[in-house]
Write an enzyme that holds these catalytic residues in place. Structure first.
Site, short mmCIF file in Angstrom:
data_model
loop_
_atom_site.label_atom_id
_atom_site.label_comp_id
_atom_site.label_asym_id
_atom_site.label_seq_id
_atom_site.Cartn_x
_atom_site.Cartn_y
_atom_site.Cartn_z
N ASP A 90 -6.62 -8.01 4.75
CA ASP A 90 -5.83 -8.83 3.82
C ASP A 90 -5.26 -10.09 4.48
O ASP A 90 -4.66 -10.92 3.81
CB ASP A 90 -4.69 -8.00 3.23
CG ASP A 90 -5.20 -6.95 2.26
OD1 ASP A 90 -6.32 -7.11 1.73
OD2 ASP A 90 -4.50 -5.95 2.05
N SER A 92 0.84 -1.21 0.00
CA SER A 92 0.00 0.00 0.00
C SER A 92 0.87 1.25 0.00
O SER A 92 0.60 2.22 -0.73
CB SER A 92 -0.90 0.02 1.24
OG SER A 92 -1.84 -1.01 1.16
N SER A 118 -13.43 1.06 2.97
CA SER A 118 -12.45 0.79 1.91
C SER A 118 -11.45 1.93 1.81
O SER A 118 -11.78 3.06 1.45
CB SER A 118 -13.14 0.61 0.56
OG SER A 118 -12.17 0.67 -0.47
N GLY A 138 -6.00 -4.03 -7.70
CA GLY A 138 -7.14 -3.17 -7.38
C GLY A 138 -6.68 -1.80 -6.89
O GLY A 138 -7.30 -0.77 -7.20
N ARG A 170 -13.79 -7.35 -10.62
CA ARG A 170 -13.96 -6.65 -9.33
C ARG A 170 -14.79 -5.38 -9.47
O ARG A 170 -14.77 -4.71 -10.51
CB ARG A 170 -12.58 -6.37 -8.72
CG ARG A 170 -11.87 -7.69 -8.40
CD ARG A 170 -10.50 -7.49 -7.82
NE ARG A 170 -10.56 -6.89 -6.50
CZ ARG A 170 -9.48 -6.54 -5.81
NH1 ARG A 170 -8.28 -6.73 -6.34
NH2 ARG A 170 -9.60 -6.01 -4.63
N ARG A 209 -2.54 -14.25 -1.98
CA ARG A 209 -2.61 -14.50 -0.53
C ARG A 209 -3.18 -15.89 -0.22
O ARG A 209 -2.87 -16.47 0.81
CB ARG A 209 -3.41 -13.41 0.16
CG ARG A 209 -2.77 -12.02 -0.02
CD ARG A 209 -3.19 -11.04 1.04
NE ARG A 209 -2.95 -9.66 0.61
CZ ARG A 209 -1.77 -9.06 0.64
NH1 ARG A 209 -0.70 -9.69 1.08
NH2 ARG A 209 -1.64 -7.81 0.22
N LYS A 268 -12.17 -9.42 -3.19
CA LYS A 268 -10.71 -9.28 -3.30
C LYS A 268 -10.23 -9.96 -4.58
O LYS A 268 -11.01 -10.20 -5.49
CB LYS A 268 -10.04 -9.85 -2.04
CG LYS A 268 -10.43 -9.11 -0.78
CD LYS A 268 -9.96 -7.67 -0.82
CE LYS A 268 -10.41 -6.88 0.40
NZ LYS A 268 -10.12 -5.45 0.27
N ARG A 311 1.48 4.20 -3.07
CA ARG A 311 1.25 5.61 -2.79
C ARG A 311 2.51 6.43 -2.99
O ARG A 311 2.45 7.59 -3.38
CB ARG A 311 0.70 5.77 -1.37
CG ARG A 311 -0.78 5.29 -1.28
CD ARG A 311 -1.15 4.94 0.13
NE ARG A 311 -2.57 4.64 0.32
CZ ARG A 311 -3.16 3.47 0.03
NH1 ARG A 311 -2.45 2.47 -0.51
NH2 ARG A 311 -4.45 3.28 0.26
#
Ligand code: S3P
Length: 434
Positions: free
Chosen positions: A319, A25, A171, A98, A126, A392, A346, A29
């Site tokens: 997650d 994540s 979310s 995503g 998704r 995962r 997911k 970013r």
């Protein structure tokens, strides 16, 4: 053998200490904000998995130069400022990611660029209306496929205005997409979330000099604020560490440490849940890296028992449920997870995919619309698992081998490269037999 099939053998023993790659994540970013900043941003220890590479590819396609130095351990991003992105001449391929698609959608719509965003078969299943609808309220025009799925066609030349939006689901991707679009919008954009989700966007925006106002569950950003380039060090990903923490906890006999893991309180639900299940964990050497708290996490010998997982911990561990379901399968007694409907949206439907995989190993599970009931058992059987291209799921079942009677064969394992390219090598070094 194809790298799409993993065979995890029984009687592995996880122990020692290891370091997992950078937080996914935060890595996404840092590329995004670095690209939108004025000046050159350096990012150390960015995750170089396929998902973050998809984000990098999208910004390169919009005219941003990103240098990869020191074997990828250092990125130098030549920011183009809020008005400097160019309309891409090719489809922006988000692969399996995503986060890439939803956050990019906010940025591209905000910048007023015409673009098409697409991805692989999993991503194209998704839900995207969760971002296109509120962006539409801000003035964007974005078409989805019939079911609200990708590809996304973003019309250029639309100037956005701020909105005050209450998220219908917890979310961080949707929250972040709106805050990023809000950077470009006239006036203020505010987002209220129904439950606390990861706040990496808010923290990192501040690190780039942007004012972000926050009170309880509401975040607001004023449009038109320039981002100032900065330096970022990405902490290790607690979501990747989680496989090893769960593996050590379900094995119960050894001590294992994962070093320098990001322990942002919006991400540590997995630690709370493992403790609720009886795991003995300690956090040492707490420090801060790039505006994010970090610690070394050690799992000590101990036995797991089932638990009812409080719904407010779910978004903080969203997650980690594939790994936690495996932990529950190896625990004494019953585990009940509810309030986790988001798991169905997911990289795969993680409630169905995990239930099928656990049943293949002889575990009794009941699926719920928003969760699962798992009857723990002392040992798992052998079996073949279909990971449905979900990284995962594949990694969670590799850890299940620590309590299996015989081999677990995992199909669809090449997806591991999206978030954890060195997983197999690291897991072998730590003592897993794969
Ligand atoms: C992410 C948010 C979560 C998480 C995903 C990464 C992010 O998704 O599952 O892996 O980086 O913002 P949702 O926002 O859909 O819950």
């Amino acid at each position: 053998m194809s790298n799409d099939i993993l065979i995890a053998r029984p009687r592995g023993r996880l122990q020692g200490s290891l370091t997992v790659p950078g937080d996914k994540s935060i890595s996404h970013r840092s590329v995004m904000l670095g690209a939108l900043a004025e000046g050159v941003t350096e990012v150390r220890d960015c995750l170089m998995g396929e998902d973050v590479r998809a984000t990098m590819g999208a910004f390169r396609a919009m005219g941003v130069t990103i240098d990869e130095l020191e074997d990828g351990r250092l990125l130098r991003i030549h920011g183009v400022g809020l008005n400097g992105l160019k309309a891409p001449t090719e489809v922006l391929d988000c692969g399996n990611s995503g986060t890439s698609m939803r956050l990019l959608c906010g940025i591209v719509a905000g910048a007023g660029l015409p673009a098409t965003l697409s991805g692989d078969a999993s991503l194209c299943r998704r839900p995207m209306r969760r971002v296109t609808e509120p962006l539409g309220l801000m003035g964007a025009r974005i078409e989805t496929a019939a079911q609200g799925t990708p590809p996304l066609h973003i019309q250029g030349g639309r100037a956005l205005h701020g909105i005050d939006y209450v998220l219908p689901m917890a979310s961080a991707q949707v929250k972040s997409a709106l805050l990023l679009a809000g950077l470009f919008a006239a006036g203020e954009t505010c987002v209220t979330e129904p439950a606390i989700t990861r706040d990496h966007s808010e923290r990192m925006l501040r690190g780039f000099g942007v004012e972000v106002a926050q009170s309880d569950s509401r975040v607001c950003i004023r449009g038109g604020q320039a981002l100032r380039a900065t330096s970022i060090v990405v902490p290790a990903d607690i979501s990747s560490a989680a496989f090893f923490l769960v593996g050590a906890a379900l094995q119960g006999r050894e001590t294992l440490t994962v070093r320098a893991v990001g322990v942002n309180p919006t991400r540590t639900g997995v630690l709370d849940i493992l403790r609720l299940m009886g795991a003995k964990l300690s956090l040492d050497n707490p420090r801060e890296i790039g505006g994010e708290p970090v610690a070394d996490i050690t799992v000590h010998p101990g036995e797991l028992h089932g638990a009812e997982i409080p719904a407010d911990l779910v978004p903080l561990a969203i997650d980690e449920f594939p790994a936690l379901f495996v932990a529950a399968a190896c625990a004494r007694g019953r585990t009940v997870v509810t309030g986790a409907e988001e798991l169905r949206h997911k990289e795969s439907d993680r409630i169905e995919t995990m239930a099928r995989g656990l049943r293949a190993l002889g575990v009794t599970v009941e699926t719920l619309p928003d969760g699962m009931v798992i009857e723990g058992c002392q040992r798992l059987g052998a079996g073949t698992i279909e990971a449905h291209g979900d990284h995962r799921i594949a990694m969670a079942f590799a850890m299940a081998s620590l309590r299996a009677e015989a081999d677990i064969t995992i199909h669809g394992a090449s997806a591991i490269a999206t978030s954890f390219p060195d997983f197999v090598a690291l897991a072998r070094t730590a003592g897993l037999l794969i």
